[in-house]
Enzyme design. Structure first.
Site, PDB file in Angstrom:
ATOM      1  N   GLU A  77       0.833  -1.217   0.000  1.00  0.00           N
ATOM      2  CA  GLU A  77       0.000   0.000   0.000  1.00  0.00           C
ATOM      3  C   GLU A  77       0.861   1.259   0.000  1.00  0.00           C
ATOM      4  O   GLU A  77       1.677   1.453   0.906  1.00  0.00           O
ATOM      5  CB  GLU A  77      -0.933   0.005   1.216  1.00  0.00           C
ATOM      6  CG  GLU A  77      -1.902   1.174   1.182  1.00  0.00           C
ATOM      7  CD  GLU A  77      -3.017   1.068   2.207  1.00  0.00           C
ATOM      8  OE1 GLU A  77      -3.205   0.005   2.802  1.00  0.00           O
ATOM      9  OE2 GLU A  77      -3.698   2.099   2.398  1.00  0.00           O
ATOM     10  N   LYS A 272      -7.791   0.078  11.061  1.00  0.00           N
ATOM     11  CA  LYS A 272      -7.138  -0.477   9.861  1.00  0.00           C
ATOM     12  C   LYS A 272      -5.843   0.286   9.596  1.00  0.00           C
ATOM     13  O   LYS A 272      -4.819  -0.301   9.226  1.00  0.00           O
ATOM     14  CB  LYS A 272      -8.097  -0.379   8.663  1.00  0.00           C
ATOM     15  CG  LYS A 272      -7.647  -1.164   7.434  1.00  0.00           C
ATOM     16  CD  LYS A 272      -6.764  -0.369   6.493  1.00  0.00           C
ATOM     17  CE  LYS A 272      -6.364  -1.162   5.248  1.00  0.00           C
ATOM     18  NZ  LYS A 272      -5.492  -0.395   4.348  1.00  0.00           N
ATOM     19  N   ASP A 288       3.064 -14.212  12.255  1.00  0.00           N
ATOM     20  CA  ASP A 288       1.775 -14.710  11.765  1.00  0.00           C
ATOM     21  C   ASP A 288       0.806 -13.524  11.800  1.00  0.00           C
ATOM     22  O   ASP A 288       0.189 -13.225  12.821  1.00  0.00           O
ATOM     23  CB  ASP A 288       1.308 -15.851  12.674  1.00  0.00           C
ATOM     24  CG  ASP A 288      -0.023 -16.459  12.240  1.00  0.00           C
ATOM     25  OD1 ASP A 288      -0.800 -15.759  11.565  1.00  0.00           O
ATOM     26  OD2 ASP A 288      -0.282 -17.618  12.599  1.00  0.00           O
ATOM     27  N   HIS A 383      -1.675  10.573  -0.456  1.00  0.00           N
ATOM     28  CA  HIS A 383      -1.899   9.168  -0.821  1.00  0.00           C
ATOM     29  C   HIS A 383      -2.035   9.011  -2.335  1.00  0.00           C
ATOM     30  O   HIS A 383      -1.415   8.125  -2.924  1.00  0.00           O
ATOM     31  CB  HIS A 383      -3.169   8.676  -0.122  1.00  0.00           C
ATOM     32  CG  HIS A 383      -3.437   7.217  -0.322  1.00  0.00           C
ATOM     33  ND1 HIS A 383      -2.820   6.246   0.413  1.00  0.00           N
ATOM     34  CD2 HIS A 383      -4.243   6.569  -1.204  1.00  0.00           C
ATOM     35  CE1 HIS A 383      -3.239   5.062   0.015  1.00  0.00           C
ATOM     36  NE2 HIS A 383      -4.110   5.231  -0.969  1.00  0.00           N
TER      37      HIS A 383
HETATM   38  P1  NAD Z   1       7.255 -23.311  17.719  1.00  0.00           P
HETATM   39  O1  NAD Z   1       6.409 -24.429  17.328  1.00  0.00           O
HETATM   40  O2  NAD Z   1       8.476 -23.147  16.912  1.00  0.00           O
HETATM   41  O3  NAD Z   1       7.631 -23.511  19.273  1.00  0.00           O
HETATM   42  C1  NAD Z   1       8.576 -22.739  19.924  1.00  0.00           C
HETATM   43  C2  NAD Z   1       9.627 -23.663  20.528  1.00  0.00           C
HETATM   44  O4  NAD Z   1      10.727 -22.863  20.947  1.00  0.00           O
HETATM   45  C3  NAD Z   1       9.097 -24.406  21.762  1.00  0.00           C
HETATM   46  O5  NAD Z   1       9.232 -25.773  21.593  1.00  0.00           O
HETATM   47  C4  NAD Z   1       9.985 -23.914  22.904  1.00  0.00           C
HETATM   48  O6  NAD Z   1      10.375 -24.953  23.745  1.00  0.00           O
HETATM   49  C5  NAD Z   1      11.203 -23.373  22.173  1.00  0.00           C
HETATM   50  N1  NAD Z   1      11.868 -22.240  22.858  1.00  0.00           N
HETATM   51  C6  NAD Z   1      13.208 -22.058  22.909  1.00  0.00           C
HETATM   52  N2  NAD Z   1      13.508 -20.929  23.556  1.00  0.00           N
HETATM   53  C7  NAD Z   1      12.342 -20.380  23.930  1.00  0.00           C
HETATM   54  C8  NAD Z   1      12.011 -19.176  24.607  1.00  0.00           C
HETATM   55  N3  NAD Z   1      12.945 -18.334  25.044  1.00  0.00           N
HETATM   56  N4  NAD Z   1      10.707 -18.876  24.801  1.00  0.00           N
HETATM   57  C9  NAD Z   1       9.738 -19.706  24.350  1.00  0.00           C
HETATM   58  N5  NAD Z   1       9.978 -20.873  23.708  1.00  0.00           N
HETATM   59  C10 NAD Z   1      11.290 -21.205  23.481  1.00  0.00           C
HETATM   60  O7  NAD Z   1       6.522 -21.942  17.725  1.00  0.00           O
HETATM   61  P2  NAD Z   1       5.181 -21.495  18.405  1.00  0.00           P
HETATM   62  O8  NAD Z   1       5.434 -20.100  18.841  1.00  0.00           O
HETATM   63  O9  NAD Z   1       4.641 -22.451  19.412  1.00  0.00           O
HETATM   64  O10 NAD Z   1       4.115 -21.527  17.198  1.00  0.00           O
HETATM   65  C11 NAD Z   1       4.102 -20.493  16.252  1.00  0.00           C
HETATM   66  C12 NAD Z   1       3.648 -21.028  14.918  1.00  0.00           C
HETATM   67  O11 NAD Z   1       2.376 -21.667  15.016  1.00  0.00           O
HETATM   68  C13 NAD Z   1       3.473 -19.920  13.921  1.00  0.00           C
HETATM   69  O12 NAD Z   1       4.171 -20.273  12.748  1.00  0.00           O
HETATM   70  C14 NAD Z   1       1.960 -19.884  13.676  1.00  0.00           C
HETATM   71  O13 NAD Z   1       1.675 -19.414  12.394  1.00  0.00           O
HETATM   72  C15 NAD Z   1       1.574 -21.308  13.883  1.00  0.00           C
HETATM   73  N6  NAD Z   1       0.178 -21.663  14.182  1.00  0.00           N
HETATM   74  C16 NAD Z   1      -0.788 -20.729  14.438  1.00  0.00           C
HETATM   75  C17 NAD Z   1      -2.095 -21.128  14.732  1.00  0.00           C
HETATM   76  C18 NAD Z   1      -3.131 -20.085  15.064  1.00  0.00           C
HETATM   77  O14 NAD Z   1      -2.802 -18.940  15.254  1.00  0.00           O
HETATM   78  N7  NAD Z   1      -4.425 -20.438  15.181  1.00  0.00           N
HETATM   79  C19 NAD Z   1      -2.416 -22.485  14.762  1.00  0.00           C
HETATM   80  C20 NAD Z   1      -1.404 -23.419  14.528  1.00  0.00           C
HETATM   81  C21 NAD Z   1      -0.098 -23.011  14.248  1.00  0.00           C
END
Ligand code: NAD
Length: 392
Positions: A77, A272, A288, A383
Protein backbone atom coordinates in the site's frame (compact mmCIF):
# COMPACT_ATOMS: atom_id res chain seq x y z
CA UNK A 1 -7.19 -30.98 -10.67
CA UNK A 2 -3.47 -31.85 -10.71
CA UNK A 3 -3.03 -35.22 -8.95
CA UNK A 4 0.20 -35.80 -7.00
CA UNK A 5 1.26 -32.14 -7.29
CA UNK A 6 2.77 -32.23 -3.81
CA UNK A 7 5.15 -35.05 -4.80
CA UNK A 8 6.77 -32.99 -7.59
CA UNK A 9 9.83 -30.75 -7.39
CA UNK A 10 9.33 -27.00 -7.74
CA UNK A 11 10.51 -27.12 -11.37
CA UNK A 12 8.14 -29.99 -12.18
CA UNK A 13 5.21 -28.19 -10.53
CA UNK A 14 5.90 -25.13 -12.63
CA UNK A 15 6.05 -27.27 -15.76
CA UNK A 16 2.71 -28.82 -14.83
CA UNK A 17 1.10 -25.41 -14.54
CA UNK A 18 2.65 -24.35 -17.86
CA UNK A 19 1.18 -27.33 -19.73
CA UNK A 20 -2.01 -25.33 -20.13
CA UNK A 21 -2.17 -21.94 -21.88
CA UNK A 22 -0.53 -20.51 -18.76
CA UNK A 23 2.87 -19.78 -20.30
CA UNK A 24 6.35 -19.12 -18.94
CA UNK A 25 5.87 -15.36 -18.76
CA UNK A 26 2.65 -15.94 -16.76
CA UNK A 27 4.57 -18.28 -14.47
CA UNK A 28 7.28 -15.68 -13.93
CA UNK A 29 4.65 -13.02 -13.24
CA UNK A 30 2.90 -15.28 -10.71
CA UNK A 31 5.83 -16.64 -8.75
CA UNK A 32 9.16 -15.28 -10.04
CA UNK A 33 12.15 -17.40 -10.96
CA UNK A 34 13.30 -20.58 -9.21
CA UNK A 35 16.25 -19.83 -6.96
CA UNK A 36 17.82 -20.89 -3.65
CA UNK A 37 15.21 -18.79 -1.90
CA UNK A 38 12.42 -20.85 -3.46
CA UNK A 39 13.85 -24.01 -1.93
CA UNK A 40 13.84 -22.38 1.49
CA UNK A 41 10.24 -21.31 0.96
CA UNK A 42 9.27 -24.87 0.09
CA UNK A 43 10.12 -25.88 3.65
CA UNK A 44 7.74 -23.20 4.94
CA UNK A 45 4.64 -24.13 2.93
CA UNK A 46 3.32 -26.81 0.57
CA UNK A 47 2.91 -27.19 -3.22
CA UNK A 48 5.29 -24.22 -3.57
CA UNK A 49 5.98 -22.98 -7.11
CA UNK A 50 7.75 -19.71 -6.33
CA UNK A 51 7.44 -16.57 -4.26
CA UNK A 52 5.46 -13.35 -4.18
CA UNK A 53 7.57 -10.26 -3.70
CA UNK A 54 6.41 -7.22 -1.81
CA UNK A 55 8.08 -3.85 -1.59
CA UNK A 56 10.21 -3.60 1.55
CA UNK A 57 10.30 0.00 2.76
CA UNK A 58 12.21 1.38 5.72
CA UNK A 59 11.08 3.42 8.69
CA UNK A 60 14.40 5.16 9.14
CA UNK A 61 14.19 5.58 12.89
CA UNK A 62 11.54 5.41 15.60
CA UNK A 63 12.54 5.80 19.22
CA UNK A 64 10.83 3.21 21.41
CA UNK A 65 11.82 2.85 25.06
CA UNK A 66 14.85 5.04 24.44
CA UNK A 67 16.24 3.09 21.46
CA UNK A 68 16.08 4.32 17.85
CA UNK A 69 14.86 1.39 15.77
CA UNK A 70 15.25 1.24 11.96
CA UNK A 71 12.19 -0.82 11.00
CA UNK A 72 11.70 -2.73 7.73
CA UNK A 73 8.08 -2.65 6.53
CA UNK A 74 6.67 -4.93 3.83
CA UNK A 75 3.50 -3.55 2.27
CA UNK A 76 1.90 -3.13 -1.13
CA UNK A 77 0.00 0.00 0.00
CA UNK A 78 1.44 3.36 -1.03
CA UNK A 79 1.95 6.11 1.58
CA UNK A 80 2.10 3.83 4.65
CA UNK A 81 5.90 4.04 4.90
CA UNK A 82 6.00 7.72 3.93
CA UNK A 83 3.39 8.61 6.58
CA UNK A 84 5.08 6.75 9.43
CA UNK A 85 8.44 8.29 8.58
CA UNK A 86 6.93 11.76 8.67
CA UNK A 87 5.33 11.12 12.06
CA UNK A 88 8.43 9.46 13.50
CA UNK A 89 10.34 12.74 13.18
CA UNK A 90 7.76 14.41 15.41
CA UNK A 91 7.58 11.57 17.92
CA UNK A 92 11.36 11.27 18.13
CA UNK A 93 11.70 14.99 18.78
CA UNK A 94 9.41 14.47 21.79
CA UNK A 95 11.68 11.69 23.15
CA UNK A 96 9.93 8.75 21.50
CA UNK A 97 7.36 6.18 22.51
CA UNK A 98 7.18 4.31 25.81
CA UNK A 99 5.88 0.74 25.59
CA UNK A 100 4.88 -1.84 28.18
CA UNK A 101 4.51 -5.53 27.38
CA UNK A 102 2.80 -8.05 29.65
CA UNK A 103 4.26 -11.50 30.25
CA UNK A 104 2.54 -13.34 27.39
CA UNK A 105 -0.13 -15.95 27.98
CA UNK A 106 -1.70 -18.12 25.28
CA UNK A 107 -4.84 -20.11 26.03
CA UNK A 108 -6.06 -23.37 24.50
CA UNK A 109 -9.59 -24.77 24.48
CA UNK A 110 -10.14 -28.48 25.03
CA UNK A 111 -13.67 -29.35 23.99
CA UNK A 112 -15.20 -32.60 25.22
CA UNK A 113 -18.69 -33.90 24.46
CA UNK A 114 -20.68 -35.49 27.30
CA UNK A 115 -24.30 -36.21 28.22
CA UNK A 116 -25.86 -33.14 29.80
CA UNK A 117 -26.62 -34.97 33.09
CA UNK A 118 -22.89 -35.66 33.64
CA UNK A 119 -21.47 -32.31 32.49
CA UNK A 120 -21.25 -30.60 35.89
CA UNK A 121 -19.71 -33.69 37.45
CA UNK A 122 -17.10 -33.77 34.69
CA UNK A 123 -16.26 -30.08 35.19
CA UNK A 124 -15.81 -30.67 38.93
CA UNK A 125 -13.63 -33.71 38.31
CA UNK A 126 -11.42 -31.83 35.84
CA UNK A 127 -10.95 -29.02 38.34
CA UNK A 128 -10.10 -31.43 41.15
CA UNK A 129 -7.51 -33.08 38.84
CA UNK A 130 -6.11 -29.68 37.80
CA UNK A 131 -2.54 -30.30 39.03
CA UNK A 132 -2.37 -33.55 37.10
CA UNK A 133 -3.52 -31.91 33.83
CA UNK A 134 -1.01 -29.09 34.23
CA UNK A 135 1.68 -31.78 34.65
CA UNK A 136 0.55 -33.59 31.51
CA UNK A 137 0.72 -30.29 29.59
CA UNK A 138 4.13 -29.35 30.95
CA UNK A 139 5.67 -32.70 30.10
CA UNK A 140 5.20 -31.71 26.42
CA UNK A 141 7.82 -28.95 26.38
CA UNK A 142 10.75 -29.42 28.73
CA UNK A 143 12.67 -26.55 27.13
CA UNK A 144 9.88 -24.09 27.86
CA UNK A 145 9.61 -25.31 31.46
CA UNK A 146 13.38 -25.08 31.95
CA UNK A 147 13.19 -21.43 30.88
CA UNK A 148 10.44 -20.63 33.40
CA UNK A 149 7.35 -20.88 31.17
CA UNK A 150 4.62 -23.49 30.85
CA UNK A 151 1.00 -24.23 31.68
CA UNK A 152 0.09 -22.55 34.97
CA UNK A 153 -3.70 -22.65 35.23
CA UNK A 154 -6.88 -24.12 33.80
CA UNK A 155 -10.60 -23.67 34.17
CA UNK A 156 -13.58 -25.61 32.94
CA UNK A 157 -17.11 -24.61 31.89
CA UNK A 158 -20.26 -26.10 30.35
CA UNK A 159 -21.62 -24.97 27.01
CA UNK A 160 -25.16 -26.42 27.03
CA UNK A 161 -26.91 -27.76 23.93
CA UNK A 162 -29.11 -25.36 21.98
CA UNK A 163 -31.42 -25.21 18.94
CA UNK A 164 -28.45 -25.47 16.58
CA UNK A 165 -26.81 -28.49 18.25
CA UNK A 166 -28.28 -30.55 21.10
CA UNK A 167 -25.09 -32.05 22.59
CA UNK A 168 -23.46 -30.58 25.70
CA UNK A 169 -19.82 -29.47 25.52
CA UNK A 170 -17.44 -29.21 28.45
CA UNK A 171 -14.68 -26.74 27.58
CA UNK A 172 -11.44 -26.66 29.54
CA UNK A 173 -9.20 -23.64 29.02
CA UNK A 174 -5.48 -24.24 29.50
CA UNK A 175 -3.42 -21.10 30.18
CA UNK A 176 0.25 -21.16 29.24
CA UNK A 177 3.16 -18.75 29.70
CA UNK A 178 4.85 -19.01 26.30
CA UNK A 179 7.79 -16.67 27.10
CA UNK A 180 9.40 -15.49 23.82
CA UNK A 181 7.31 -17.69 21.50
CA UNK A 182 4.06 -16.87 19.74
CA UNK A 183 3.01 -20.16 21.28
CA UNK A 184 0.42 -21.67 18.95
CA UNK A 185 2.29 -24.93 18.39
CA UNK A 186 3.41 -25.15 22.01
CA UNK A 187 -0.12 -24.75 23.31
CA UNK A 188 -1.76 -26.95 20.68
CA UNK A 189 0.66 -29.78 21.50
CA UNK A 190 -0.12 -29.45 25.20
CA UNK A 191 -3.88 -29.27 24.63
CA UNK A 192 -3.94 -32.38 22.43
CA UNK A 193 -1.91 -34.33 24.99
CA UNK A 194 -4.25 -33.27 27.81
CA UNK A 195 -7.38 -34.08 25.79
CA UNK A 196 -6.08 -37.56 24.89
CA UNK A 197 -5.27 -38.37 28.52
CA UNK A 198 -8.55 -36.92 29.79
CA UNK A 199 -10.64 -39.03 27.45
CA UNK A 200 -8.66 -42.18 28.23
CA UNK A 201 -8.87 -41.67 31.99
CA UNK A 202 -12.44 -40.43 32.32
CA UNK A 203 -13.89 -42.92 29.87
CA UNK A 204 -12.87 -45.69 32.29
CA UNK A 205 -15.10 -44.07 34.95
CA UNK A 206 -18.67 -45.40 34.42
CA UNK A 207 -20.16 -41.94 35.20
CA UNK A 208 -18.37 -40.49 32.16
CA UNK A 209 -18.68 -43.37 29.69
CA UNK A 210 -20.47 -41.08 27.18
CA UNK A 211 -17.40 -38.80 26.92
CA UNK A 212 -16.07 -38.08 23.42
CA UNK A 213 -13.14 -35.91 22.31
CA UNK A 214 -14.21 -32.79 20.40
CA UNK A 215 -11.12 -30.74 19.63
CA UNK A 216 -8.07 -29.19 21.23
CA UNK A 217 -6.77 -25.89 19.80
CA UNK A 218 -5.60 -22.51 20.98
CA UNK A 219 -7.93 -19.55 20.94
CA UNK A 220 -6.66 -16.59 18.96
CA UNK A 221 -8.45 -14.29 21.41
CA UNK A 222 -5.35 -13.00 23.19
CA UNK A 223 -6.17 -10.83 26.23
CA UNK A 224 -3.06 -12.34 27.83
CA UNK A 225 -0.74 -10.61 25.35
CA UNK A 226 -1.55 -6.95 25.91
CA UNK A 227 0.90 -4.23 24.89
CA UNK A 228 0.56 -0.50 25.59
CA UNK A 229 2.44 2.20 23.68
CA UNK A 230 2.17 5.84 24.68
CA UNK A 231 3.64 9.17 23.73
CA UNK A 232 3.44 12.75 24.95
CA UNK A 233 4.32 15.47 22.44
CA UNK A 234 4.77 19.02 23.77
CA UNK A 235 3.06 21.76 21.75
CA UNK A 236 6.44 23.46 21.21
CA UNK A 237 7.77 20.26 19.66
CA UNK A 238 4.88 20.19 17.21
CA UNK A 239 5.55 23.80 16.27
CA UNK A 240 9.28 23.11 15.81
CA UNK A 241 8.86 20.03 13.62
CA UNK A 242 5.58 20.65 11.79
CA UNK A 243 5.55 24.44 11.67
CA UNK A 244 1.94 24.35 12.90
CA UNK A 245 0.50 25.85 16.08
CA UNK A 246 0.90 22.98 18.58
CA UNK A 247 -2.33 23.59 20.44
CA UNK A 248 -4.35 23.82 17.24
CA UNK A 249 -2.72 20.67 15.80
CA UNK A 250 -3.40 18.75 19.04
CA UNK A 251 -7.00 19.94 19.02
CA UNK A 252 -7.46 18.55 15.49
CA UNK A 253 -5.86 15.20 16.35
CA UNK A 254 -7.80 14.76 19.62
CA UNK A 255 -11.06 15.69 17.87
CA UNK A 256 -10.39 13.08 15.17
CA UNK A 257 -9.72 10.52 17.89
CA UNK A 258 -13.03 11.41 19.57
CA UNK A 259 -14.79 10.80 16.24
CA UNK A 260 -13.41 7.23 16.27
CA UNK A 261 -14.66 6.78 19.86
CA UNK A 262 -18.15 7.89 18.90
CA UNK A 263 -18.47 6.13 15.53
CA UNK A 264 -17.68 2.45 15.12
CA UNK A 265 -17.60 2.94 11.34
CA UNK A 266 -14.79 5.43 11.83
CA UNK A 267 -13.10 3.25 14.49
CA UNK A 268 -12.82 0.36 12.02
CA UNK A 269 -10.91 2.52 9.55
CA UNK A 270 -8.89 4.16 12.35
CA UNK A 271 -7.81 0.65 13.43
CA UNK A 272 -7.14 -0.48 9.86
CA UNK A 273 -4.65 2.38 9.62
CA UNK A 274 -2.94 1.18 12.80
CA UNK A 275 -2.71 -2.34 11.35
CA UNK A 276 -1.27 -0.88 8.11
CA UNK A 277 1.85 -0.12 10.12
CA UNK A 278 1.91 -3.08 12.51
CA UNK A 279 1.21 -5.66 9.79
CA UNK A 280 3.87 -4.24 7.44
CA UNK A 281 6.53 -4.50 10.15
CA UNK A 282 5.20 -7.86 11.36
CA UNK A 283 5.38 -9.27 7.82
CA UNK A 284 9.01 -8.18 7.54
CA UNK A 285 9.75 -9.89 10.88
CA UNK A 286 8.05 -13.13 9.73
CA UNK A 287 5.15 -12.99 12.18
CA UNK A 288 1.78 -14.71 11.76
CA UNK A 289 -0.09 -11.61 10.62
CA UNK A 290 -3.48 -13.36 10.61
CA UNK A 291 -3.17 -14.22 14.30
CA UNK A 292 -2.05 -10.68 15.03
CA UNK A 293 -4.91 -9.13 13.05
CA UNK A 294 -7.73 -11.24 14.45
CA UNK A 295 -6.55 -10.79 18.06
CA UNK A 296 -6.37 -7.01 17.63
CA UNK A 297 -9.78 -6.93 15.96
CA UNK A 298 -11.33 -9.13 18.64
CA UNK A 299 -9.99 -6.80 21.34
CA UNK A 300 -11.28 -3.71 19.48
CA UNK A 301 -14.77 -5.28 19.34
CA UNK A 302 -15.28 -5.92 23.07
CA UNK A 303 -17.98 -3.22 23.31
CA UNK A 304 -18.83 -2.40 19.72
CA UNK A 305 -15.84 -1.53 17.52
CA UNK A 306 -13.68 0.85 19.58
CA UNK A 307 -10.50 2.69 18.54
CA UNK A 308 -7.30 0.91 19.62
CA UNK A 309 -5.46 4.24 19.87
CA UNK A 310 -6.75 7.43 21.49
CA UNK A 311 -5.38 10.97 21.55
CA UNK A 312 -6.12 13.60 24.19
CA UNK A 313 -4.81 17.04 25.10
CA UNK A 314 -2.60 17.07 28.19
CA UNK A 315 -0.49 19.74 29.91
CA UNK A 316 0.64 21.81 26.88
CA UNK A 317 1.03 18.52 25.03
CA UNK A 318 -0.67 15.97 22.79
CA UNK A 319 -0.97 12.54 24.40
CA UNK A 320 -1.52 9.30 22.53
CA UNK A 321 -2.01 5.74 23.77
CA UNK A 322 -2.36 2.53 21.82
CA UNK A 323 -3.45 -0.60 23.67
CA UNK A 324 -3.96 -3.94 21.96
CA UNK A 325 -2.90 -7.58 22.11
CA UNK A 326 0.20 -8.15 20.00
CA UNK A 327 0.55 -11.77 18.95
CA UNK A 328 4.20 -12.20 18.00
CA UNK A 329 7.11 -14.53 18.58
CA UNK A 330 10.80 -13.77 18.96
CA UNK A 331 11.71 -17.48 18.78
CA UNK A 332 10.16 -20.49 17.10
CA UNK A 333 8.66 -21.24 13.72
CA UNK A 334 7.95 -17.66 12.78
CA UNK A 335 11.63 -16.78 13.06
CA UNK A 336 13.14 -19.37 10.71
CA UNK A 337 14.76 -17.84 7.68
CA UNK A 338 17.48 -15.37 6.84
CA UNK A 339 15.14 -12.51 5.81
CA UNK A 340 13.44 -12.43 9.21
CA UNK A 341 16.72 -12.63 11.10
CA UNK A 342 18.08 -9.79 8.96
CA UNK A 343 14.96 -7.71 9.66
CA UNK A 344 15.41 -8.17 13.42
CA UNK A 345 19.11 -7.32 13.13
CA UNK A 346 18.40 -4.12 11.20
CA UNK A 347 15.78 -3.09 13.74
CA UNK A 348 18.11 -3.92 16.65
CA UNK A 349 15.44 -6.12 18.18
CA UNK A 350 17.01 -8.56 20.62
CA UNK A 351 14.05 -9.74 22.70
CA UNK A 352 10.35 -10.53 22.66
CA UNK A 353 9.75 -7.42 24.75
CA UNK A 354 11.48 -5.18 22.25
CA UNK A 355 9.74 -6.86 19.27
CA UNK A 356 6.28 -6.20 20.72
CA UNK A 357 7.27 -2.69 21.83
CA UNK A 358 8.44 -1.77 18.34
CA UNK A 359 5.33 -3.23 16.67
CA UNK A 360 3.08 -1.24 18.99
CA UNK A 361 5.23 1.86 18.52
CA UNK A 362 4.88 1.61 14.75
CA UNK A 363 1.11 1.25 15.15
CA UNK A 364 0.85 4.38 17.29
CA UNK A 365 3.07 6.40 14.95
CA UNK A 366 1.07 5.19 11.95
CA UNK A 367 -2.17 6.26 13.61
CA UNK A 368 -0.85 9.76 14.29
CA UNK A 369 0.30 9.96 10.66
CA UNK A 370 -3.19 9.08 9.41
CA UNK A 371 -4.95 11.52 11.77
CA UNK A 372 -2.45 14.24 10.88
CA UNK A 373 -3.23 13.90 7.19
CA UNK A 374 -6.98 13.43 7.67
CA UNK A 375 -7.47 16.39 9.95
CA UNK A 376 -5.33 18.81 7.91
CA UNK A 377 -4.76 18.41 4.16
CA UNK A 378 -6.92 15.26 3.80
CA UNK A 379 -5.70 11.77 3.00
CA UNK A 380 -5.87 11.99 -0.78
CA UNK A 381 -3.32 14.74 -1.39
CA UNK A 382 -0.37 12.61 -0.30
CA UNK A 383 -1.90 9.17 -0.82
CA UNK A 384 -3.10 9.69 -4.40
CA UNK A 385 0.21 11.18 -5.51
CA UNK A 386 1.91 7.94 -4.41
CA UNK A 387 -0.97 5.74 -5.60
CA UNK A 388 -0.85 7.23 -9.10
CA UNK A 389 2.90 6.59 -9.21
CA UNK A 390 2.11 2.94 -8.43
CA UNK A 391 -0.48 2.79 -11.24
CA UNK A 392 2.24 3.94 -13.66
P1 NAD B 1 7.25 -23.31 17.72
O1 NAD B 1 6.41 -24.43 17.33
O2 NAD B 1 8.48 -23.15 16.91
O3 NAD B 1 7.63 -23.51 19.27
C1 NAD B 1 8.58 -22.74 19.92
C2 NAD B 1 9.63 -23.66 20.53
O4 NAD B 1 10.73 -22.86 20.95
C3 NAD B 1 9.10 -24.41 21.76
O5 NAD B 1 9.23 -25.77 21.59
C4 NAD B 1 9.99 -23.91 22.90
O6 NAD B 1 10.38 -24.95 23.75
C5 NAD B 1 11.20 -23.37 22.17
N1 NAD B 1 11.87 -22.24 22.86
C6 NAD B 1 13.21 -22.06 22.91
N2 NAD B 1 13.51 -20.93 23.56
C7 NAD B 1 12.34 -20.38 23.93
C8 NAD B 1 12.01 -19.18 24.61
N3 NAD B 1 12.94 -18.33 25.04
N4 NAD B 1 10.71 -18.88 24.80
C9 NAD B 1 9.74 -19.71 24.35
N5 NAD B 1 9.98 -20.87 23.71
C10 NAD B 1 11.29 -21.21 23.48
O7 NAD B 1 6.52 -21.94 17.72
P2 NAD B 1 5.18 -21.49 18.40
O8 NAD B 1 5.43 -20.10 18.84
O9 NAD B 1 4.64 -22.45 19.41
O10 NAD B 1 4.11 -21.53 17.20
C11 NAD B 1 4.10 -20.49 16.25
C12 NAD B 1 3.65 -21.03 14.92
O11 NAD B 1 2.38 -21.67 15.02
C13 NAD B 1 3.47 -19.92 13.92
O12 NAD B 1 4.17 -20.27 12.75
C14 NAD B 1 1.96 -19.88 13.68
O13 NAD B 1 1.68 -19.41 12.39
C15 NAD B 1 1.57 -21.31 13.88
N6 NAD B 1 0.18 -21.66 14.18
C16 NAD B 1 -0.79 -20.73 14.44
C17 NAD B 1 -2.10 -21.13 14.73
C18 NAD B 1 -3.13 -20.09 15.06
O14 NAD B 1 -2.80 -18.94 15.25
N7 NAD B 1 -4.43 -20.44 15.18
C19 NAD B 1 -2.42 -22.48 14.76
C20 NAD B 1 -1.40 -23.42 14.53
C21 NAD B 1 -0.10 -23.01 14.25
Amino acid sequence: MIPGFYKLSIVQRRQQLMQTDFGESDMMALAGAVCDETNRLERMSENVVGALRLPMGILTGLIVNGIAHVVPMATEEPSVVAAVNRTARLINAAGGIQAEVMKPVTTAQIMLVICSACAQMLCDRIMSDKGRWLDVANRCDEKLISLGGGAFDLDSAILPGDDEWAETFVVTRLHVHTLDAMGANIVNTMAEAVMGEMVREYHADSRFSSIEPGMAILTNASPGRMVTASVSIPFECIEGICGIDGEHFSHLIARSSAFASRSSERAITHNKGILNGIMAAALAFGEDTRALGIAATDYACRHGHQPLARWTIGQASLKGTLRLPIVAGFVGGTKLGAPYQAALKLAEIHSYHSLCSVLAGVGLAQNLGALWALSTEGIQAGHMKLHLRKMG
